[in-house]
Scaffold this motif. Structure first.
Motif, PDB file in Angstrom:
ATOM      1  N   CYS A  33       0.107  -5.648   0.578  1.00 53.48           N
ATOM      2  CA  CYS A  33       0.257  -4.228   0.915  1.00 53.48           C
ATOM      3  C   CYS A  33       1.573  -3.697   0.356  1.00 53.48           C
TER       4      CYS A  33
ATOM      5  N   CYS B 260      -4.201   4.571   5.875  1.00 54.12           N
ATOM      6  CA  CYS B 260      -4.947   3.431   5.331  1.00 54.12           C
ATOM      7  C   CYS B 260      -5.168   2.411   6.431  1.00 54.12           C
TER       8      CYS B 260
ATOM      9  N   GLY C   8      -4.038  -1.569   5.524  1.00 55.67           N
ATOM     10  CA  GLY C   8      -2.685  -1.986   5.187  1.00 55.67           C
ATOM     11  C   GLY C   8      -1.875  -2.560   6.331  1.00 55.67           C
TER      12      GLY C   8
ATOM     13  N   CYS D 181      -2.377  -5.001  -2.653  1.00 55.33           N
ATOM     14  CA  CYS D 181      -3.206  -4.025  -1.940  1.00 55.33           C
ATOM     15  C   CYS D 181      -4.377  -4.755  -1.294  1.00 55.33           C
TER      16      CYS D 181
ATOM     17  N   SER E 122      -6.975  -2.592   0.301  1.00 59.52           N
ATOM     18  CA  SER E 122      -7.941  -1.536   0.611  1.00 59.52           C
ATOM     19  C   SER E 122      -9.285  -1.756  -0.080  1.00 59.52           C
TER      20      SER E 122
ATOM     21  N   CYS F 225      -2.725   6.822   0.403  1.00 59.82           N
ATOM     22  CA  CYS F 225      -1.577   6.003   0.000  1.00 59.82           C
ATOM     23  C   CYS F 225      -1.264   6.184  -1.483  1.00 59.82           C
TER      24      CYS F 225
ATOM     25  N   GLY G 136      -1.978   2.265  -3.785  1.00 67.62           N
ATOM     26  CA  GLY G 136      -3.194   1.511  -3.503  1.00 67.62           C
ATOM     27  C   GLY G 136      -4.051   1.284  -4.725  1.00 67.62           C
ATOM     28  N   CYS G 137      -4.809   0.193  -4.716  1.00 72.26           N
ATOM     29  CA  CYS G 137      -5.736  -0.103  -5.808  1.00 72.26           C
ATOM     30  C   CYS G 137      -6.898   0.885  -5.755  1.00 72.26           C
TER      31      CYS G 137
ATOM     32  N   VAL H 164      -0.015  -1.391  -8.773  1.00 77.99           N
ATOM     33  CA  VAL H 164      -0.060  -2.243  -7.580  1.00 77.99           C
ATOM     34  C   VAL H 164      -0.126  -3.720  -7.921  1.00 77.99           C
TER      35      VAL H 164
END
Length: 263
Positions: A107, A140, A143, A201, A203, A214, A217-218, A261
């Motif tokens: 994260c 999110c 995370g 990440c 997510s 976010c 984030g991916c 990320v």
């Protein structure tokens, strides 16, 4: 005082003690449990933390399993690769290629990057916070909550919360797995100490939603997958993952990642 009575009592006690000693000696021989010599040597090389990171009840149980061939010589994450080599010598196994593993928090949603749904005032415990609808105060839900449950679980003082996200000191980490077990979002994994590129990440949301909640984030675009010539990067559930056993460290995935990320 009757001297005869005293001598008689002493003799009775002495004979009784002798008989008990003989009986215990015979019982010890008859009911003795044979212990493999290798098990004793292996146990001496284990650290004695009894943390359970190896998957066994403690160091005694692990030593027995290793001696019996039911567990690899590098099963103890706390002992590290050097001790694994020594245990390998006891067992006649080459474990010189064993590498130290460390925990990594997937994260990058620090306070300045992750959106906030509400302000939480309560017990600073991620597992408690996970019981609240929405899975925490950050937008999110995948995370790091940043309330330090993993910090308190770590017996080696290897984790601290920095700007709302847990960070692992890989030089202190012993890969015992206790932080992994207590993280409600399951975003901590073990990676090789020498890992050069990791996706920071966790997510599983699609790119549009990730961008809304976010800044780090991916987005599941798959560019990293196309860039990797070694086939080490895969995309599953909108999230990139790097197979460390295949990664060559070329850095092309990190260079082309639009979300930045991959660190």
């Amino acid at each position: 005082m009757d001297i005869v009575a005293v001598i008689t009592a002493a003799a009775v006690i002495g004979v009784t003690g002798l008989l008990i000693g003989l009986l215990l000696g015979v019982a010890g021989i008859k009911f003795a449990v044979e212990v493999d010599e290798k098990e004793l040597f292996v146990r001496e090389l284990l650290p004695g933390n009894n943390c359970g990171g190896c998957g066994f009840a403690g160091c005694d149980a692990l030593a027995k399993a290793i001696a019996a061939g039911d567990a690899p010589v590098n099963s103890c994450p706390v002992a590290g690769p050097d001790k694994a080599v020594e245990i390998g010598k006891v067992m006649g196994v080459d474990s010189s290629d064993a590498e130290k593993m460390v925990a990594f928090v997937k994260c990058a949603g620090t306070c300045d990057k992750a959106g906030i749904k509400y302000n939480y005032y309560g017990i600073h415990d991620c597992k408690k916070l996970a019981l609240i609808p929405g899975n925490g105060e950050k937008k999110c839900s995948y995370g790091c909550m940043g309330y330090g449950t993993c910090v308190r679980a770590c017996p080696f003082d290897a984790i601290e919360v920095v700007n709302g996200v847990a960070v692992v000191d890989k030089d202190k980490c012993k890969a015992c797995g206790k932080c992994i077990a207590v993280c409600p979002n399951q975003l901590i994994e073990l990676v090789p100490y020498s890992a050069t590129h990791i996706v920071q990440c966790n997510s599983k949301d699609k790119g549009k939603i990730v961008r809304e909640v976010c800044k780090a984030g991916c987005i599941g675009c798959g560019i990293c997958v196309k860039q990797c010539e070694a086939g080490a990067v895969t995309l599953e559930n909108n999230l990139a993952h790097i197979d460390q056993s295949k990664c060559t460290g070329c850095g092309k995935c990190a260079e082309k990642c639009p979300a930045k990320v991959i660190i």
